[in-house]
Design a protein around this motif. Structure first.
Motif, PDB file in Angstrom:
ATOM      1  N   TRP A 216       2.387  13.881   2.067  1.00 39.13           N
ATOM      2  CA  TRP A 216       3.039  12.670   1.553  1.00 39.13           C
ATOM      3  C   TRP A 216       2.541  12.318   0.164  1.00 39.13           C
ATOM      4  O   TRP A 216       3.328  12.051  -0.741  1.00 39.13           O
ATOM      5  CB  TRP A 216       2.754  11.495   2.495  1.00 39.13           C
ATOM      6  N   PHE A 217       1.211  12.308   0.002  1.00 37.28           N
ATOM      7  CA  PHE A 217       0.659  11.896  -1.293  1.00 37.28           C
ATOM      8  C   PHE A 217       0.997  12.915  -2.376  1.00 37.28           C
ATOM      9  O   PHE A 217       1.243  12.549  -3.521  1.00 37.28           O
ATOM     10  CB  PHE A 217      -0.855  11.705  -1.172  1.00 37.28           C
ATOM     11  N   VAL A 218       1.017  14.186  -2.000  1.00 35.29           N
ATOM     12  CA  VAL A 218       1.383  15.221  -2.971  1.00 35.29           C
ATOM     13  C   VAL A 218       2.820  15.012  -3.430  1.00 35.29           C
ATOM     14  O   VAL A 218       3.125  15.065  -4.629  1.00 35.29           O
ATOM     15  CB  VAL A 218       1.204  16.620  -2.346  1.00 35.29           C
ATOM     16  N   MET A 219       3.707  14.738  -2.474  1.00 35.78           N
ATOM     17  CA  MET A 219       5.115  14.531  -2.837  1.00 35.78           C
ATOM     18  C   MET A 219       5.275  13.323  -3.747  1.00 35.78           C
ATOM     19  O   MET A 219       5.955  13.385  -4.780  1.00 35.78           O
ATOM     20  CB  MET A 219       5.949  14.346  -1.569  1.00 35.78           C
TER      21      MET A 219
ATOM     22  N   GLN B  71      12.941  12.571   2.088  1.00 35.78           N
ATOM     23  CA  GLN B  71      12.662  13.991   2.320  1.00 35.78           C
ATOM     24  C   GLN B  71      12.042  14.214   3.696  1.00 35.78           C
ATOM     25  O   GLN B  71      12.297  15.225   4.347  1.00 35.78           O
ATOM     26  CB  GLN B  71      11.708  14.493   1.230  1.00 35.78           C
ATOM     27  N   THR B  72      11.221  13.257   4.141  1.00 39.45           N
ATOM     28  CA  THR B  72      10.563  13.407   5.439  1.00 39.45           C
ATOM     29  C   THR B  72      11.341  12.711   6.551  1.00 39.45           C
ATOM     30  O   THR B  72      10.785  12.432   7.611  1.00 39.45           O
ATOM     31  CB  THR B  72       9.139  12.836   5.365  1.00 39.45           C
ATOM     32  N   ARG B  73      12.610  12.402   6.285  1.00 38.02           N
ATOM     33  CA  ARG B  73      13.542  11.875   7.295  1.00 38.02           C
ATOM     34  C   ARG B  73      13.183  10.489   7.815  1.00 38.02           C
ATOM     35  O   ARG B  73      13.571  10.116   8.909  1.00 38.02           O
ATOM     36  CB  ARG B  73      13.638  12.836   8.508  1.00 38.02           C
ATOM     37  N   TRP B  74      12.386   9.737   7.078  1.00 39.50           N
ATOM     38  CA  TRP B  74      12.117   8.365   7.496  1.00 39.50           C
ATOM     39  C   TRP B  74      13.164   7.410   6.950  1.00 39.50           C
ATOM     40  O   TRP B  74      13.281   6.276   7.417  1.00 39.50           O
ATOM     41  CB  TRP B  74      10.727   7.915   7.029  1.00 39.50           C
ATOM     42  N   LEU B  75      13.883   7.848   5.916  1.00 40.52           N
ATOM     43  CA  LEU B  75      14.931   7.015   5.329  1.00 40.52           C
ATOM     44  C   LEU B  75      16.256   7.682   5.694  1.00 40.52           C
ATOM     45  O   LEU B  75      16.551   8.771   5.212  1.00 40.52           O
ATOM     46  CB  LEU B  75      14.744   6.964   3.808  1.00 40.52           C
TER      47      LEU B  75
ATOM     48  N   LEU C 264      10.533   6.326  -2.331  1.00 39.20           N
ATOM     49  CA  LEU C 264      11.814   6.353  -1.615  1.00 39.20           C
ATOM     50  C   LEU C 264      12.251   7.785  -1.328  1.00 39.20           C
ATOM     51  O   LEU C 264      12.637   8.122  -0.202  1.00 39.20           O
ATOM     52  CB  LEU C 264      12.896   5.652  -2.441  1.00 39.20           C
ATOM     53  N   PHE C 265      12.188   8.658  -2.343  1.00 34.89           N
ATOM     54  CA  PHE C 265      12.641  10.031  -2.141  1.00 34.89           C
ATOM     55  C   PHE C 265      11.734  10.775  -1.160  1.00 34.89           C
ATOM     56  O   PHE C 265      12.197  11.645  -0.424  1.00 34.89           O
ATOM     57  CB  PHE C 265      12.711  10.773  -3.481  1.00 34.89           C
TER      58      PHE C 265
END
Lengths: 298, 298, 298
Positions: A145-148, A201-205, A196-197
């Protein structure tokens, strides 16, 4: 009826997300970036006396986001410079903006209606860069997450995050401020956009990437065009941060504007920075001092 | 007859390009590089009080070109430090130059005829490094013209391009100048050489690589030996740049020498650098102030 | 009887070297690292006015060693940030230390007996990091002695080696000093430890890695706990260096303490650093000025 409109929005977003950026949108990105370089104090004189340093600064302004993202992800810093056509296009823009006879090119692209179009197109590129950066980071680190977020952020913010070192190249050194201490609107918006992106990307949105690109681009374009047209330094996030930051951190994020109003409550932030003024961000300064600089540039 | 001489030139160049650099030429490179470090103000005192910092600076002077090229091409920064024999050789040179009893070693290698030989041999290494760097970059980016030029340039210029950070290691910080703003002769020559070798590598320059290495080495050796012998700061490119730069950029590249003559027309290049004097490049300064420093070193 | 004790020492060392570091030891590492950040002048004010910059500094304090080692070995700088749980844990510690109501958390962990336990546990992590770093470098460069030592050193020293740039993030710039010029005890000990572990890794030191980890951890824990408990700035290496350095380099390494006693014999180390005071290292300063800062922090 609603289904139809939803369908058409989705289709619009999808085709919007497939518009190729090269060369028209990239050209706008280069033009606006190098205009901001020309706004910097001393940039015109630098281009006359040290064209090589000026060209390198222009390249950092145009491709800083790629360099930073490559640095974070351990790829060759110079990787993007293998796109000869992009480099040549950016170099041509640099040459025209700084050395065009009678400063014609610069005067044309700085004519406000024209400039607003370029500013809008630059934001299209910025949002696409954030999305691509996060996709790329997700490819390497599936759960990072932090890398993204970090990759998307540097892809969106570009040279602003390394402005201290870009200034150093021009012989200017202002250690008492940097883009992390005094975030400009594009840097903050890139950070929020990257979050947001990453959620998308991780399908939480639960939206498609094309839709998110479309909506976030609309938001960025309208904000940035409004701010540029009104020469404003405020940020649409100020209100939200004014509510959240005092609760979380006992003060508002950045907090300069409010402190400005109350006056005098700032002091130095340590012995090493005795005159840590509420310096405005580079890009905001440029906006504000546009007219004076333009005259100097002539 | 002409065929014969052409053949023999080609053969001479080929065998010249196959002379191994380690250890004799590398040794000369280390000696000249670390002599330049000792010319720096405060370097001798630093070596007494902070030997570790002095040793690290010496390593940057000897291997800076590899570090920069590795950084650009995304390889481990420390890669070259796995050559234990090179590091040990450079460390021995550092120790002898700074700590030899009676300063004997330093006095010997600084005796002008001896030093000129070392300077000549250093240029042989420099040209070979440029050629190898461009070959290496070409291997990764077949059509990356800018990547090739940049890699060759940093391989030829070495520590000069990161002199600000090398100084920082010694506790010295001069943000108002850097090697990009005030290019020394070796840096400029490396840039032009990198362009030539890139043209050769991509078959636009119809000569063999061995011949180009031979010719460019001869040029560099004669220029650098002449400049060192006469303690001169001028550059053989001044004339050419004096013609081209006013046409292209409305002024001459670097432009310091001419401004020096007319005097006073410089001003600051921005509020951040109010005293941006026409500072001479590090290497030139060293040359110029050699005698004073040598006395101090004793 | 002796065999038995040797066996039990070996077994003790082996089981000690297998204790998992996450989460308890890592937590201690984060707590002590971020306490040192809070000791820095201006850090509390920074956390109020620029929480993002403060958080980034905290991350550098906690993970600087990984970033530096990744930089040296050409791996993604952001690689370690894919460990979400470590980042979240460090962020929670940062939040509690800076923003806990009534400063309760900070007061608890700074209570000397508690702090000494955390300091001891931090040294356990440090030694393990050195060993892992050298193992990792050995995997890439089997005979790269200097690569192994450098990797182990940066893994042990962490943020100290990039303190200039960590300060820059906070708007503070002190070019006249750095960790290489004025090594603190942990940095020196990490260097010596890296040399020992490199000797062990290349089979020149005939002990098992587990035993060396155990012995060196005991040494580091006792030294650091003693230094912290007595607020001392001296280093157990001073005596040894006082013998060796005058022989090798004509003066003692660092040499500040002795110069302090004789007074006034220092002068500037070059025109660029006219006031190169015998500045104490960051961590030592923090220790020394703990009480004042703690009051300010309240």
């Amino acid at each position: 009826m609603e289904l139809l409109s939803a369908l058409s929005l989705g289709e619009l977003a999808l085709s919007f997300s497939r518009v190729p950026l090269f060369p028209v949108f990239d050209l706008s990105y280069f033009i606006v970036s190098i205009i901001y370089l020309k706004y910097e104090p001393g940039a015109v004189e630098l281009s006359r006396r040290h064209p090589m340093a000026s060209w390198l600064c222009a390249m950092l302004h145009c491709f800083g986001s790629y360099i930073l993202a490559d640095l974070l992800l351990g790829e060759p810093l110079i990787d993007y410079f293998s796109n000869n056509s992009s480099i040549l296009l950016a170099s041509a823009v640099w040459y025209l903006i700084f050395f065009c006879p009678l400063d014609l090119f610069y005067k044309c692209v700085c004519f406000l209606p024209v400039k607003l179009i370029f500013v809008a197109m630059k934001e299209v590129v910025r949002v696409r860069k954030i999305a691509v950066g996060i996709h790329h980071a997700h490819h390497h680190y599936h759960h990072g997450w932090f890398v993204m977020i970090a990759t998307g952020w540097v892809k969106g913010s570009g040279v602003a995050l390394m402005s201290n070192f870009e200034q150093l190249l021009r012989g200017v050194w202002k250690p008492e401020t940097n883009e992390i201490l005094h975030m400009s609107f594009p840097t903050k918006a890139s950070l929020y956009g990257a979050i947001l992106f990453t959620l998308q990307q991780t399908r939480w949105l639960p939206v498609s990437k094309a839709t998110l690109i479309f909506i976030f681009t609309m938001f960025m374009v309208s904000c940035k065009v409004f701010l540029t047209a009104t020469h404003s330094h405020s940020s649409p996030f100020d209100v939200l941060e004014g509510y959240i930051c005092p609760v979380l951190f006992g003060s508002d994020w950045g907090g300069d504007h409010h402190h400005d109003n109350h006056g005098g409550s700032q002091g130095g932030s340590g012995p090493g920075s005795p005159h840590s003024l509420p310096t405005k961000s580079k890009e905001e300064l440029s906006e504000g001092s546009r007219k004076k600089k333009t005259k100097k540039a002539d």
